[in-house]
Scaffold this active site. Structure first.
Site, short mmCIF file in Angstrom:
data_model
loop_
_atom_site.label_atom_id
_atom_site.label_comp_id
_atom_site.label_asym_id
_atom_site.label_seq_id
_atom_site.Cartn_x
_atom_site.Cartn_y
_atom_site.Cartn_z
N ASP A 28 0.85 -1.42 0.21
CA ASP A 28 -0.43 -0.03 0.11
C ASP A 28 0.60 1.20 -0.13
O ASP A 28 1.60 1.59 0.35
CB ASP A 28 -0.54 -0.16 0.85
CG ASP A 28 -2.47 -0.86 0.63
OD1 ASP A 28 -2.23 -1.38 -0.11
OD2 ASP A 28 -2.75 -1.13 2.40
N LYS A 29 0.56 1.92 -0.53
CA LYS A 29 1.34 3.72 -1.28
C LYS A 29 1.61 3.41 0.43
O LYS A 29 2.83 4.58 0.41
CB LYS A 29 0.26 4.62 -1.56
CG LYS A 29 1.03 6.14 -1.43
CD LYS A 29 0.54 6.76 -2.16
CE LYS A 29 1.01 7.87 -2.89
NZ LYS A 29 0.37 8.68 -3.50
#
Length: 179
Positions: A28-29
């Site tokens: 995830d970012k």
């Protein structure tokens, strides 16, 4: 490192050194930590097969709100990816998803947790922790609250009158330790 536009892109940077470089898994970012990049297609295939056959030992650390005692807790709840980063627990239509949780250390209002995803669904650790009423701090998508220094340091902490307190972290507290 950020993903779009003129900002730094890890894969683009890796391709400067190895033109065939490929990212072997997603993070995830806002997740920090290890990102595995293969230098060539042969290595990428080998690693992809290892991930597919679940031979890769993935370990994450998360800081969650509250005191939670997890000892080899297996959360086995199917996840449905509805697109546009929207996932939900769906026993009828979701894909199998398993995560093992172990509490490592306790703090006054927080717990450090080791997370071992067996499968690799989008937001798996985040949503599985949320089902245990144990949201990752700073993860507003799953009701995780930000942490402020004033919550931890009760005495001697002051802001100037025009200053607004910012959270200690501008992302959620999830770290890819091994992958």
């Amino acid at each position: 490192m950020k993903r779009e536009g003129g900002e730094v892109n890890i894969l683009r940077l890796a391709k400067k050194y190895h033109p065939d470089a490929q990212v072997c898994h997603r993070l995830d970012k806002e997740t920090s930590g290890i990102l595995l990049i293969a230098k060539n297609p042969e290595t990428y295939r080998t690693i992809s097969i290892a991930f597919e056959k679940r031979k890769v030992n993935k370990v994450y650390h998360a800081v969650i709100g509250g005191t939670h005692t997890f000892q080899d807790l297996l959360v086995d709840l199917p996840i449905l990816n509805q697109g546009n980063k929207n996932v939900s627990i769906d026993r009828a239509n979701g894909k199998p998803a398993e995560t093992i949780f172990n509490s490592i250390k306790y703090y006054k209002n927080y717990t450090l947790v080791e997370c071992k995803p067996i499968t690799g669904r989008m937001h798996q650790i985040r949503i599985h922790l949320a089902t245990q009423h144990a949201a990752i701090v700073g993860d507003d998508m799953y009701r995780g609250k930000p942490v402020y220094l004033s919550q931890i340091k009760k005495r001697g902490y002051t802001l100037s009158k025009d200053e607004e307190e910012q959270p200690i972290m501008k992302r959620f507290a999830l770290h890819s330790k091994t992958g």
